[in-house]
Scaffold this motif. Structure first.
Motif: not given
Length: 373
Positions: A114, A118, A139-140, A142-143, A165-166, A177, A181
């Motif tokens: 992640w 990022q 985002s996924e 981070a999820e 993620s959100h 997504l 989150a």
């Protein structure tokens, strides 16, 4: 890396039909230390790697893995499409591993994947044409990292990952997504006994128009758990009943891909937790037993821990002892900080009970010593 060494060690033990405890005794090593090594939470010494390699007849493979000791490769500069594929492959591996062995050893891997992705976003390295897809993939990532950190018992880090993620999902315009989150944040607040936060999230999701059926179902599950925590029995059971009823229908085309894991076992487990929060042991215990039927190894450990708590509240000491004995072998295989925290809490309930048999008290002390770092 230590996770690769631990993965191979566990595979060899399974193949040879040997337990971690038996191996520790044979090599005169502390079982807690060997458990941390086997689950990737501590790097093995050269001496231990050599002894294990010889003992398990691994033909030098364990020694090579211990010598490598390098972290998982970060994303290389090979283009957005390649990065996105790597992110998805990593998520598949780490989640599958966690279901079998717990999240402790693979959470750092997921965080690394992640953070690496990022950094590329933050450095402006992603072409405009790939921005939206890349944002969604990060985002996924981070999820996934948040979920594994949660399973490893690192609640603060998990919350940060879910919030990140959100935000990324909103920038990507990925509503599915965003819902994911929010669901994970509600899960975390449920675990930390913060029903107010859960109710706000669930109500926000359910107030939106055209919510996919299984997203709404999960919001009702989270709300039902929160209502049970504050003693709102009737409203809690209405929500959980609606969730169970919703599972009778097949997945709707509008349901996000991430909702695939929502099944009867999952809802049964949440119902068991709700009954326990309501002090309804007569309903909680059989519900946890039902949830055990097709649970993953990590899930089975969780439900057995909750059975220890349930039986302890009912002073069913024989059943408490039986469940602890069923949990002990799982401690050699599953490394989940979350489950260790929950087990310590459940054992404390046992220890504080009135008229606890002497033998059970000794078993509780030994088990606490086993799971204490």
């Amino acid at each position: 890396m230590s996770a690769d060494f631990g993965f191979k060690l566990r595979a060899l033990l399974t193949d040879r039909g040997m337990s971690l405890r038996g191996t520790a005794r044979a090599l005169n090593y502390n079982v807690a230390y060997l458990s941390r090594v086997s689950n990737g939470r501590q790097r093995p010494s050269v001496q231990l790697a050599e002894m294990l390699d010889d003992f398990l007849q691994a033909d030098g493979e364990l020694v090579q893995l211990a010598a490598a000791g390098s972290p998982v490769a970060v994303l290389e500069s090979s283009g957005p499409d390649s990065d996105i594929s790597h992110i998805k492959e990593s998520a598949t591996f780490t989640l599958r591993h966690a279901d079998q062995y717990g999240g402790d050893s693979v959470a750092p891997v997921a965080v690394q994947v992640w953070r690496s992705a990022q950094r590329k976003l933050d450095a402006g390295e992603i072409p405009d044409a790939a921005q939206r897809r890349y944002l969604a993939a990060v985002s996924e990532a981070a999820e996934v990292a948040g979920w594994l950190l949660f399973d490893a018992g690192e609640h603060g880090a998990a919350r940060n990952a879910f919030l990140e993620s959100h935000m990324l999902a909103r920038h990507a315009g990925e509503r599915a997504l965003e819902w994911f989150a929010l669901d994970m944040l509600a899960m975390l607040d449920t675990e930390r006994d913060r029903p107010g936060g859960v109710l706000r999230i669930a109500d926000e999701v359910l107030s939106q128009r055209r919510i996919p059926p299984r997203v709404a179902l999960l919001a009702r599950v989270r709300r039902g758990r929160a209502l049970a925590q504050i003693g709102e029995r009737q409203r809690a059971l209405v929500d959980l009943s609606a969730a169970r009823g919703g599972l009778e229908h097949s997945l709707d085309p509008r349901d996000p891909e991430w909702t695939w894991w929502v099944n009867q076992q999952e809802v049964r487990g949440h119902s068991g937790h709700a009954f326990l929060s309501l002090s309804d042991l007569g309903s909680a215990i059989p519900t946890f037993h039902e949830a055990l039927e097709r649970a993953t190894p990590r899930g089975a450990m969780l439900y057995r821990i909750e059975l220890v708590r349930s039986y302890a509240q009912g002073k069913a000491w024989k059943e408490v002892e039986e469940e602890i004995h069923k949990i002990l072998p799982l401690l050699d295989v599953i490394s989940s900080g979350r489950n260790r925290l929950l087990l310590r809490d459940a054992l404390q309930v046992v220890d504080q009970g009135a008229s606890v048999p002497v033998g059970l008290s000794a078993l509780v002390r030994d088990t606490v010593a086993t799971i204490t770092p």
